[in-house]
Scaffold this motif. Sequence first.
Motif, PDB file in Angstrom:
ATOM      1  N   LYS A 143     -24.881  -3.379  43.585  1.00 46.19           N
ATOM      2  CA  LYS A 143     -23.539  -3.852  43.959  1.00 46.19           C
ATOM      3  C   LYS A 143     -23.143  -5.006  43.030  1.00 46.19           C
ATOM      4  CE  LYS A 143     -24.043  -2.454  48.795  1.00 46.19           C
ATOM      5  NZ  LYS A 143     -23.196  -1.255  48.596  1.00 46.19           N
ATOM      6  N   ILE A 144     -22.614  -4.639  41.881  1.00 47.19           N
ATOM      7  CA  ILE A 144     -22.211  -5.622  40.873  1.00 47.19           C
ATOM      8  C   ILE A 144     -20.762  -5.359  40.491  1.00 47.19           C
ATOM      9  CG2 ILE A 144     -22.623  -6.547  38.559  1.00 47.19           C
ATOM     10  CD1 ILE A 144     -25.520  -5.520  38.818  1.00 47.19           C
ATOM     11  N   GLU A 156     -26.335 -21.385  35.555  1.00 45.54           N
ATOM     12  CA  GLU A 156     -25.423 -21.255  36.691  1.00 45.54           C
ATOM     13  C   GLU A 156     -25.814 -20.100  37.614  1.00 45.54           C
ATOM     14  OE1 GLU A 156     -20.813 -19.792  37.464  1.00 45.54           O
ATOM     15  OE2 GLU A 156     -21.515 -20.213  35.438  1.00 45.54           O
ATOM     16  N   LEU A 157     -26.217 -18.975  37.015  1.00 44.06           N
ATOM     17  CA  LEU A 157     -26.533 -17.790  37.808  1.00 44.06           C
ATOM     18  C   LEU A 157     -28.029 -17.587  38.023  1.00 44.06           C
ATOM     19  CD1 LEU A 157     -23.996 -15.245  36.240  1.00 44.06           C
ATOM     20  CD2 LEU A 157     -23.730 -16.619  38.318  1.00 44.06           C
ATOM     21  N   ASP A 189     -22.245 -11.645  40.950  1.00 42.20           N
ATOM     22  CA  ASP A 189     -23.125 -10.654  41.578  1.00 42.20           C
ATOM     23  C   ASP A 189     -24.443 -10.479  40.827  1.00 42.20           C
ATOM     24  OD1 ASP A 189     -21.182 -10.223  43.497  1.00 42.20           O
ATOM     25  OD2 ASP A 189     -20.246  -8.583  42.365  1.00 42.20           O
ATOM     26  N   LEU A 190     -24.539 -11.066  39.619  1.00 44.67           N
ATOM     27  CA  LEU A 190     -25.778 -10.995  38.836  1.00 44.67           C
ATOM     28  C   LEU A 190     -26.749 -12.123  39.186  1.00 44.67           C
ATOM     29  CD1 LEU A 190     -24.250 -10.234  35.326  1.00 44.67           C
ATOM     30  CD2 LEU A 190     -25.576  -8.639  36.717  1.00 44.67           C
ATOM     31  N   LYS A 191     -26.384 -12.958  40.128  1.00 51.71           N
ATOM     32  CA  LYS A 191     -27.168 -14.152  40.443  1.00 51.71           C
ATOM     33  C   LYS A 191     -28.634 -13.817  40.728  1.00 51.71           C
ATOM     34  CE  LYS A 191     -26.531 -18.532  42.826  1.00 51.71           C
ATOM     35  NZ  LYS A 191     -25.640 -19.302  43.707  1.00 51.71           N
ATOM     36  N   GLY A 192     -29.536 -14.511  40.010  1.00 47.87           N
ATOM     37  CA  GLY A 192     -30.966 -14.356  40.209  1.00 47.87           C
ATOM     38  C   GLY A 192     -31.578 -13.118  39.581  1.00 47.87           C
ATOM     39  N   MET A 193     -30.807 -12.346  38.848  1.00 47.99           N
ATOM     40  CA  MET A 193     -31.306 -11.090  38.296  1.00 47.99           C
ATOM     41  C   MET A 193     -32.018 -11.281  36.950  1.00 47.99           C
ATOM     42  SD  MET A 193     -28.486  -8.132  39.042  1.00 47.99           S
ATOM     43  CE  MET A 193     -28.075  -7.630  40.714  1.00 47.99           C
TER      44      MET A 193
END
Length: 267
Positions: free
Chosen positions: A135-136, A165-166, A141-145
Amino acid sequence: MSFLHSMKSVVAMLAISAGLMAACSASAQSVDDIVKRGSVKIGVLVGAPPFGSVDAQGNAIGYDADVAALVGKYLGLPVTMVQLTPPSRIPALESGKVDFLVATLAPTPERAKAVMFTIPYSAFQVGIYAPKTAKIEKWEDLKGMTVGVNRGSSVEKEFVSREKELGLTILRFEDDATTMQALFSGQVQAIAGPDAQANAAIRSRGDTTTEVKFFFSMQPNSMTVRKNAFELHQWLNNAIYMMKQSGELDAIARKWVGTPLPTLPTF
């Protein structure tokens, strides 16, 4: 100061001056220099289909190779194509390994400190690719990836600027093909890359589980010459203009990308 010492100083200064003049002459390469040699060495990108790859015989093929061959036709010279990866493009040019680059290189201000760019001859959209199940829809939505990108590409800076930041973990690969393979294998959760290369990799693999999540920029690509090669730079600009007017660049875009040549910026 003795006469002998003075003469030694003069000789030393003349040697330095001659060396500087030779260096300037080498960097200020002209079309005549290339024509007199009887062949042209053009650096092309590989590992990034459809813009550049290698066939079963080891020959460079793709968008860049076709454009390089067309430049050789305009020059009336045989072409030696030197296969390069993204990190090796500018070093190969600066060292004299190639006369100029047709290597899917974005004309950024930082790069322009070291080399000169022509008007663009190609362009592609740049997007985030990931499994359809992810779910991007936006950067947040990429946070922590864990994400992948082509090392040395202009796209790399997009991830670097958002790294803290992400909370991204960035894995860098040597070319777009390897970056896409990392996504297919699950080594990374998403990648940033050009639409043409990503779509070609998806089609080649017959993949039905990967998709573009969103586009965030368009990257124009320029031919590249050494910093003081003004005459060669202008000749290439003229050649690109003629290739656009004749429809030859459009035909190459349709052949390798599958879409018409986009409207290219000029500068």
